[in-house]
Scaffold this motif. Structure first.
Motif, PDB file in Angstrom:
ATOM      1  N   ALA A 246       0.673  -1.161   0.034  1.00  0.00           N
ATOM      2  CA  ALA A 246       0.074   0.117   0.042  1.00  0.00           C
ATOM      3  C   ALA A 246       0.965   1.259  -0.029  1.00  0.00           C
ATOM      4  CB  ALA A 246      -0.946   0.063   1.439  1.00  0.00           C
ATOM      5  N   ASN A 247       2.077   1.385   0.811  1.00  0.00           N
ATOM      6  CA  ASN A 247       3.043   2.309   0.588  1.00  0.00           C
ATOM      7  C   ASN A 247       4.525   1.895   0.870  1.00  0.00           C
ATOM      8  OD1 ASN A 247       4.266   4.739   1.175  1.00  0.00           O
ATOM      9  ND2 ASN A 247       2.862   5.162   3.190  1.00  0.00           N
ATOM     10  N   PRO A 248       4.956   1.845  -0.358  1.00  0.00           N
ATOM     11  CA  PRO A 248       6.371   1.179  -0.566  1.00  0.00           C
ATOM     12  C   PRO A 248       7.231   2.058   0.194  1.00  0.00           C
ATOM     13  CG  PRO A 248       5.326   1.239  -2.573  1.00  0.00           C
ATOM     14  CD  PRO A 248       4.371   2.089  -1.758  1.00  0.00           C
ATOM     15  N   ALA A 249       7.082   3.151   0.929  1.00  0.00           N
ATOM     16  CA  ALA A 249       8.087   4.040   1.618  1.00  0.00           C
ATOM     17  C   ALA A 249       8.064   3.417   2.883  1.00  0.00           C
ATOM     18  CB  ALA A 249       7.447   5.418   1.785  1.00  0.00           C
ATOM     19  N   LYS A 250       7.270   2.611   3.417  1.00  0.00           N
ATOM     20  CA  LYS A 250       7.094   2.189   4.816  1.00  0.00           C
ATOM     21  C   LYS A 250       7.203   0.538   4.759  1.00  0.00           C
ATOM     22  CE  LYS A 250       4.050   5.790   6.784  1.00  0.00           C
ATOM     23  NZ  LYS A 250       3.027   5.927   7.608  1.00  0.00           N
ATOM     24  N   PRO A 251       7.599  -0.085   5.841  1.00  0.00           N
ATOM     25  CA  PRO A 251       7.801  -1.472   5.943  1.00  0.00           C
ATOM     26  C   PRO A 251       6.192  -2.319   5.985  1.00  0.00           C
ATOM     27  CG  PRO A 251       8.390  -0.615   8.063  1.00  0.00           C
ATOM     28  CD  PRO A 251       8.143   0.554   7.133  1.00  0.00           C
ATOM     29  N   THR A 252       6.075  -3.619   5.630  1.00  0.00           N
ATOM     30  CA  THR A 252       5.137  -4.261   5.687  1.00  0.00           C
ATOM     31  C   THR A 252       4.233  -4.143   7.150  1.00  0.00           C
ATOM     32  OG1 THR A 252       5.720  -5.650   3.785  1.00  0.00           O
ATOM     33  CG2 THR A 252       3.962  -6.569   5.449  1.00  0.00           C
ATOM     34  N   GLY A 253       5.171  -4.442   8.060  1.00  0.00           N
ATOM     35  CA  GLY A 253       4.510  -4.383   9.344  1.00  0.00           C
ATOM     36  C   GLY A 253       5.811  -4.212  10.556  1.00  0.00           C
ATOM     37  N   ALA A 254       5.466  -4.669  11.545  1.00  0.00           N
ATOM     38  CA  ALA A 254       6.629  -4.414  12.678  1.00  0.00           C
ATOM     39  C   ALA A 254       6.706  -5.940  13.361  1.00  0.00           C
ATOM     40  CB  ALA A 254       6.096  -3.749  13.947  1.00  0.00           C
TER      41      ALA A 254
END
Length: 558
Positions: A246-254
């Protein structure tokens, strides 16, 4: 050892698993109907008997009932699904929140049981009305409880749907897809109507035994099939570090929350712990206990479920290592199917059927308790307080039974006609709403300092703020509103649980308004309780004195 190759979605019917599921489902249905004879009273024609099981349940029955009530089918499905899709912040916070929860209920729930036993209160709104002499505040608590419970019931049916879909029941044919859910709903409605709270109390024994069996087998057997726990954690860490779709600038999760996520994790855990026992179904299961010490003993032994929940959450990461592909019968990815799909992929068909039954039966117990709790609340705090003040016990019981059917029917229509994401969003909103009733209920157990109108004003502001803040959260994938329960905390600038922010605002309003109203000498309302009410226990003679000829309806004695 390497992970197993991803398993393709199975669109055929798993006959063996489905047969086992049907047999176990039929077994608990029979138990549900038999429950009307279990610890049978002279009459089921009162809310105390139908809606609270006669307030007779001891430590073990209460333990299974509360465990079945709090650890639902949706918990079984959603917690590992969140771990699978987004990682620890979205999923694992459920474990510390249940750990924090039990010391909290150890402190205040025994007091609520005592005052409810003394005065014959059936719902938290009953207590609020008696404590503050305010039908308006009682109505606010009642409506909030019903609104927060409805989507929760719907999500139990979503849990059953997930199991049926993985088992291969569904497809484009609407009748084939929905008929099993109609049948499950009809059976649930029938034995809840006839047996009341006794039905989920008995079924909870089977449900919890199956869940313990499935999870213990799963955490021992499955990791050995995918390369061990070291590989499970490595695979989960690698997935969470990948760029988000959804937002390649952020990781998938934690994988492990970073410093920017501490407030989100902590407020989710603490806020959820404060909110859980504000739900009507949690209080209904508690008030069915036979004594205040039963509550305290359960607060001591219920953390055993938290241990199981932690193991269950980790199965979401086992699914990552196993390469599980949760694809629905419509061909679309659906993370909610990941645990049923993992079980079907990795277990023999007969044991997959046992696991499916654990989830499906895990939906029946909380759905029954929730519908009974909503019916109790409507009957006592809307029907009797506002429509028919002279209603008899038999009339209350009749209305409660009918409303329990309507509540389940509404949940069924909700699931069949609306997108499942809406049910999830409304359940998140329900958690925000229900926390706003805490000041009136919990603080009222210890002090009468708060003014009734101040509490009502704080509740209203908290509800409005929480709803608007949740509406403004946009889902990054669907771009829809109510996309989550986290938002920036005013002044702190950190992401946190909206319910906690709304609660703090609610509390500040209540404190300031109380000071103003007290200074203006505005009537605070009549308090029907006395100090000794909060320490009453089973067999207290004051119950007989207070209720006279109707004492058996509160004490459970014939």
């Amino acid at each position: 050892m390497t992970a197993l190759a991803p398993t393709a979605a199975n669109t055929g019917v798993n006959g063996v698993a489905l047969t086992v599921l049907i047999v176990l489902f039929a077994l608990v249905t029979g138990i549900g109907f038999y429950a009307s004879r279990w610890r049978k009273a002279d009459s089921m024609e009162s809310l105390d008997e139908w809606g609270l099981g006669g307030r007779r349940f001891g430590t073990w029955v209460t333990w299974f009932l509360l465990g079945g009530d709090l650890y639902t089918a949706y918990t079984f499905v959603a917690v590992p699904a969140a771990m699978f899709a987004l990682g620890s912040v979205s999923g694992f916070f459920a474990v510390p929140y249940t750990i924090v929860l039990y010391p909290i209920i150890f402190i205040f729930m025994s007091r609520l049981w005592s005052v409810s036993h003394r005065h014959g209160y059936v719902t938290p709104a009953d207590f609020v009305k008696g404590r503050y002499g305010s039908r308006g505040l009682s109505l606010a608590v009642a409506i909030t409880g019903i609104l927060a419970t409805m989507p929760y019931i719907a999500l139990q049916l979503v849990g059953i749907q997930a199991v049926l879909e993985v088992a291969g029941v569904g497809g484009s044919n609407a009748l084939a897809k929905d008929l099993p859910l109609f049948i499950a709903f009809a059976l649930l409605a029938a034995y809840t109507y006839s047996s009341g709270l006794r039905a989920p109390a008995m079924i909870a024994f089977v449900k919890d035994a199956l869940i313990y069996l499935v999870i213990i087998v799963a955490v021992i057997y499955l990791p050995t099939k995918v390369g061990g726990w070291d590989h499970v954690f490595s695979a989960a860490e690698a997935k969470m570090a990948k760029p988000s779709v959804a937002n390649p600038a952020k990781p998938t999760g934690a994988f492990i929350p970073n410093s920017q996520q501490y407030w989100a994790y902590a407020t989710l855990a603490f806020g959820s712990a404060l909110a859980l026992f504000m739900y009507p179904h949690s209080i209904t299961a508690t008030l069915s206990s036979s004594s205040r010490n039963t509550i305290r003993r359960n607060a001591s032994i219920l953390p055993a479920y938290s241990f199981v929940l932690g193991l269950l959450a980790l199965l979401g990461w086992v699914a990552i290592a196993a390469g599980t592909k949760p694809i629905g019968l419509d061909g679309k990815p659906n993370a909610q199917l990941v645990i049923p799909q993992l079980f079907e992929d990795m277990f023999p068909s007969w044991f997959a059927g046992v696991a499916f039954a654990a989830v499906a039966i895990g939906a029946l117990v909380p759905a029954a308790i929730m519908s009974i709790a909503a019916a109790n609340t409507f009957t006592r705090n809307i029907y009797r307080d506002w429509i028919k003040p002279d209603a008899t016990h038999a009339q209350e019981a009749k209305v409660g039974k009918l409303v329990s059917l309507l509540v389940k029917a509404f949940a069924l229509v909700f699931v069949l006609t609306l997108d499942k994401q809406n049910a999830i969003n409304f359940q998140l909103l329900g958690g925000i709403w229900i926390l706003q009733t805490l000041p009136a209920i919990v603080f009222g157990l210890y002090t009468r300092w708060f003014h009734r109108w101040a509490l009502l004003g704080g509740w209203a502001v908290g509800m409005v703020y929480g709803t608007i803040a949740a509406y403004n959260v946009i889902n990054p994938t669907t771009k829809g509103h109510f996309g989550g329960s986290l938002a920036l905390i005013p002044m702190l600038g950190k992401m946190g649980y909206i319910a906690m922010t709304a609660f703090v605002i609610n509390l500040l309003i209540a404190i300031i308004a109380t000071l103003i109203l007290s200074a203006l000498k505005v009537d605070p309302g009549k308090d029907d309780t006395i100090k000794g009410d909060y320490f009453a226990d089973a067999g207290d003679p004051r119950v007989e004195k207070n209720l006279g000829m109707d004492a058996h309806l509160t004490t459970g004695t014939p």
